[in-house]
Write an enzyme that holds these catalytic residues in place. Structure first.
Site, short mmCIF file in Angstrom:
data_model
loop_
_atom_site.label_atom_id
_atom_site.label_comp_id
_atom_site.label_asym_id
_atom_site.label_seq_id
_atom_site.Cartn_x
_atom_site.Cartn_y
_atom_site.Cartn_z
N ASP A 193 31.87 47.15 37.03
CA ASP A 193 31.95 45.99 37.76
C ASP A 193 30.50 45.66 38.32
O ASP A 193 30.10 44.48 38.58
CB ASP A 193 32.93 46.29 38.90
CG ASP A 193 33.16 44.91 39.84
OD1 ASP A 193 32.83 43.81 39.19
OD2 ASP A 193 33.40 45.03 40.93
N CYS A 200 31.14 38.73 40.41
CA CYS A 200 32.26 38.41 39.61
C CYS A 200 31.56 37.24 38.81
O CYS A 200 31.33 36.08 39.32
CB CYS A 200 33.27 37.84 40.35
SG CYS A 200 34.70 37.50 39.25
#
Length: 309
Positions: free
Chosen positions: A25, A250
């Site tokens: 991530d 993101c």
């Protein structure tokens, strides 16, 4: 433990597991491709620092996340140590097949609490995405794998605004019903505050979800990550996601800034007398090293304080 003293607070756990999401991530939104050897060394350094859960990569198609196109190479080269788990995100059945072929023992699937983000991230409705995950989770569980279910947009969505608690609970219970062994609640755009964190946790436990199944994943857009984490710990949560150096974002939600920095989290937990098993000095050195390799400054306050960077 903190050299500046330790004082605990009532209602806190004695130990917390930090799920380190930096290699996946944290790096997935980097514009410049990070070489596989850097990713492998990052994972090794994180293990050296004491991490026992390191989310290593994702089996997503390179078209969608080019940064992780080297997933198979990274997994082949990482030295998997006893006592350390190396979960891998898988988007579908094909991703699971690739992971199983590489000897992966922990996987994760990534769902959304909102229709807008499900469409942006998965090009499916919430229902369609859960239908896609059902055979993946079932097969993984049959193979003896632990399966983490990420649930994004639990407190706010850039298109839909505030997300109703009942909507999050409904999707969360369905995700667990598929057979996921853990549920990670994502504050994807970092809008949660402590009271709202507690409200969602209480609603989930009232719906029959055991607090031991829940992890929290906070982004620090408004500087609330540590406060939100403390509120979750006081409700019984013992697994917290964080990213070394505060890296992250993101690619499908531009308002999502960096993850809660692992170093800042460890500083807080050390000061509260909560065991993590992580050597903060080694971790800070790792983030400073990584910052030089990817050519961007460290955002984590603790790294700057400890390394002078």
């Amino acid at each position: 433990m903190s050299s500046y003293g330790v004082d605990t607070l009532p209602g806190l756990p004695g130990a917390v597991t930090i799920c380190e999401v930096g290699p996946r991530d944290g790096l997935q939104n980097e514009k410049s491709v990070v070489p596989a050897e850097v990713k492998v060394e990052l994972v090794e350094r994180l293990a050296d620092a004491g991490h026992t859960v390191i989310e290593t990569t994702s089996m997503v198609h390179p078209k969608w996340v080019p940064q992780l196109a080297d997933a198979e190479e990274v997994l082949r080269r990482v030295e998997r140590r006893p006592g350390v788990r190396y979960p891998v995100l898988v988007p579908n059945r094909r991703g699971l097949d690739r992971a199983l072929d590489l000897g992966v023992t922990d996987i994760a699937v990534f769902a959304s609490a909102t229709e807008s983000f499900a469409k942006a991230n998965l090009n499916r409705t919430v229902d369609e995405s859960l239908e896609m995950f059902a055979p993946v989770v079932a097969r993984a569980r049959e193979a003896g794998l632990d399966v983490r279910g990420y649930l994004s947009m639990c407190w706010g969505d850039p298109w839909e605004g505030e997300v109703p608690i009942r909507q999050v609970v409904a999707t969360a219970t369905r995700l667990l019903g598929l057979g996921c062994t853990q549920l990670s609640l994502g504050d994807t755009i970092g809008v949660a505050t402590p009271g709202r964190v507690v409200a969602l946790l209480d609603a989930l436990t009232a719906a029959g979800v055991h607090i031991g199944q829940i992890a929290v994943h906070f982004h620090d857009t408004y500087g609330q990550g540590l406060a939100n984490t403390l509120a979750a710990l006081q409700r019984g949560v013992t697994t917290v996601d964080a990213s070394a150096g505060g890296l992250g974002g993101c690619p499908y939600a531009q308002s999502a800034t960096g993850n809660l920095a692992t170093e800042d989290l460890v500083w807080q937990l050390d000061g509260l007398g909560i065991h993590t098993g992580i050597d903060l000095a080694k971790l800070a050195e790792t983030s400073a090293w990584l910052a030089k390799r990817i050519g961007r400054p460290v955002t984590a306050r603790s790294v700057r304080a400890l390394t002078g960077g």
